[in-house]
Design an enzyme around this catalytic site. Structure first.
Site, short mmCIF file in Angstrom:
data_model
loop_
_atom_site.label_atom_id
_atom_site.label_comp_id
_atom_site.label_asym_id
_atom_site.label_seq_id
_atom_site.Cartn_x
_atom_site.Cartn_y
_atom_site.Cartn_z
NE ARG A 1 -33.76 20.85 2.89
CZ ARG A 1 -33.86 22.18 2.76
NH1 ARG A 1 -32.84 22.97 3.05
NH2 ARG A 1 -34.98 22.72 2.34
CE1 TYR B 1 -16.59 1.17 -0.17
CE2 TYR B 1 -17.18 3.49 -0.11
CZ TYR B 1 -17.53 2.17 -0.31
OH TYR B 1 -18.82 1.86 -0.66
CG ASP C 1 -12.79 6.98 5.82
OD1 ASP C 1 -13.22 6.48 6.88
OD2 ASP C 1 -13.34 6.81 4.72
CE LYS D 1 -19.33 0.23 5.83
NZ LYS D 1 -19.76 1.39 5.13
N1 PLP Z 1 -15.31 5.21 3.95
C1 PLP Z 1 -15.05 3.90 4.14
C2 PLP Z 1 -13.70 3.50 4.65
C3 PLP Z 1 -16.02 2.94 3.86
O1 PLP Z 1 -15.75 1.64 4.05
C4 PLP Z 1 -17.28 3.36 3.38
C5 PLP Z 1 -18.35 2.39 3.06
O2 PLP Z 1 -18.14 1.20 2.93
C6 PLP Z 1 -17.51 4.72 3.18
C7 PLP Z 1 -16.51 5.62 3.49
C8 PLP Z 1 -18.83 5.21 2.65
O3 PLP Z 1 -19.80 5.13 3.64
P1 PLP Z 1 -21.39 4.87 3.38
O4 PLP Z 1 -21.53 3.51 2.83
O5 PLP Z 1 -21.97 5.07 4.74
O6 PLP Z 1 -21.82 5.93 2.41
#
Ligand code: PLP
Length: 390
Positions: free
Chosen positions: A61, A113, A184, A209
């Site tokens: 961890r 998101y 992000d 992604k």
């Molecule tokens: N940020 C963006 C732009 C996303 O598209 C996503 C998920 O779709 C996230 C954060 C969250 O990521 P995760 O699904 O890996 O928790």
């Protein structure tokens, strides 16, 4: 960084190009076995010798070699001094937000998101941490700064409307007001843009992604340059425990090696699809970074995401089109080698109240494509038959 087994201190690495670093940074051959690819250290704990020569790891961890290798590579690709990985993109976002205290205020990009919106509204607002959502592409957002504002949080390109937020202007304005900026970078990937270069204090990714790139892993990462952020993030990760597993870190690092190649092909396919969609009578607005002025100022290529609105159509018509797709899979997520199509209003952005969705332009006829790396002709033929009048 880099106490993982096999990490060599090679000064020339800092001068390597993007793909050389993606393939080699933090990934020297295993010094014990010579394995060219780092083995998966699938162990929860490490045996201590108690002879005055501590082994570099104790408990998975806290630290693990596969995680360290992944973080070293990504810190380098984002131009950071550190990168801290997490079990998911949301865990990474949450670890950042835990730095705030009740009474603090956040300014976030309006086109965000849905899961981040849910985190801010359902977990942090009840704790007294408020967020205002603004169009960060217009300078007027600075009027929303309050004495309690601590962070500016943005995505670029935004999700799902793929608008470009000008990072240099935003970070300059934010820093004048002593605010920190979190970008992000999930939709672009480190190959297309590096927010730290434009002054961001932190850059985060859902590695699920483009970074992992094969739709088989969930993971998140935050990179930056300040020691205090690094200490905060590693403390939260160890204390709260949202760690990425050794196997998932290994898979993500394997995906990362081909990131540049994949992004070139994603961009090529998506650019051609955006052009084609714009010429279709059934299609209204097409959203694609490459169709906006100035995208080259901060992006190497316009990326693999395309959104479009079906003309005079509601959810029913959007579903009819989605149901007819054969090569595109109808699925949440993005950034994998395979093409995906989604309906933001009922999928990724379902967490937003309907009036909030409408206000943001996430209409019922909006379809979002994550364009994969398949043969372009097959993708175009698939869209053509799906959009044909019934
Ligand atoms: N940020 C963006 C732009 C996303 O598209 C996503 C998920 O779709 C996230 C954060 C969250 O990521 P995760 O699904 O890996 O928790």
């Amino acid at each position: 960084m880099g106490k993982a087994v096999g990490h060599a201190d090679r000064y020339e690495e800092n001068r390597w190009g993007f793909t050389t670093r993606a393939i080699h940074k933090g990934q020297a051959p295993d010094p014990v076995t010579g394995a060219t690819i780092m083995p998966i250290y699938q162990t929860s704990t490490y045996t201590q010798k108690l002879d005055g020569n501590p082994v570099p790891y104790e408990y998975a961890r806290g630290d693990s070699p596969n995680r360290d290798a992944l973080e070293e590579a990504l810190a380098s690709l984002e131009g950071g001094d550190f990168a801290v990985s997490f079990a998911s993109g949301m865990a990474a976002d949450d670890a950042v937000l835990r730095r705030l205290a009740p009474g603090d205020h956040i300014i976030a990009g309006a086109d965000l998101y849905g899961g981040v919106y849910r985190l801010l509204e359902s977990i942090y607002r009840p704790q007294g941490i408020r967020t205002d959502y603004c169009d960060l592409s217009r300078p007027g957002w600075v009027d929303r700064i309050q004495p309690a504002t601590r962070l500016v949080w943005l995505e670029t390109p935004t999700n799902p409307l793929l608008q470009i937020a000008p990072m240099e202007f935003i970070t300059e304005a934010a820093h004048r007001h002593n605010l920190e900026v979190v970008v992000d970078n999930t939709f672009a990937s480190p190959y297309l843009q590096n927010p730290l270069q434009w002054g961001a204090d932190l850059v985060m990714h859902s590695m699920t992604k483009y970074i992992a790139g094969h739709s088989d892993v969930i993971g998140g990462i935050v990179a930056g340059r300040s020691t205090s952020w690094r200490e905060h993030l590693t403390f939260v990760r160890n204390a709260a425990g949202a760690v990425i597993s050794p196997f998932d870190a290994w898979l993500t690092l394997r995906g990362l090696k081909t990131l540049a190649l994949r992004m070139e092909r994603h961009s090529e396919n998506a650019g051609r699809i955006a052009e084609w969609l714009a010429a279709q009578p059934a299609v209204g607005t097409v959203y694609y970074p490459g169709r906006q002025r100035g995208w080259q100022q901060q992006m190497r290529l316009p990326g693999g995401m395309v959104s479009f609105v079906l003309k005079d159509a509601g959810a029913e018509e959007a579903f009819r089109v989605l149901r007819r797709l054969r090569v595109f899979s109808v699925a949440e997520s993005l950034g994998g080698v395979e093409s995906l199509a989604s309906h933001p209003a009922t999928m990724t952005h379902a967490a937003l109240p309907p009036e909030e969705r409408e206000r943001r332009g996430i209409v019922a006829g909006l379809i979002r494509l994550s364009v994969g790396i398949e043969d372009l002709g097959d993708l175009l033929a698939d869209l053509e038959q799906a959009l044909a009048p019934s």
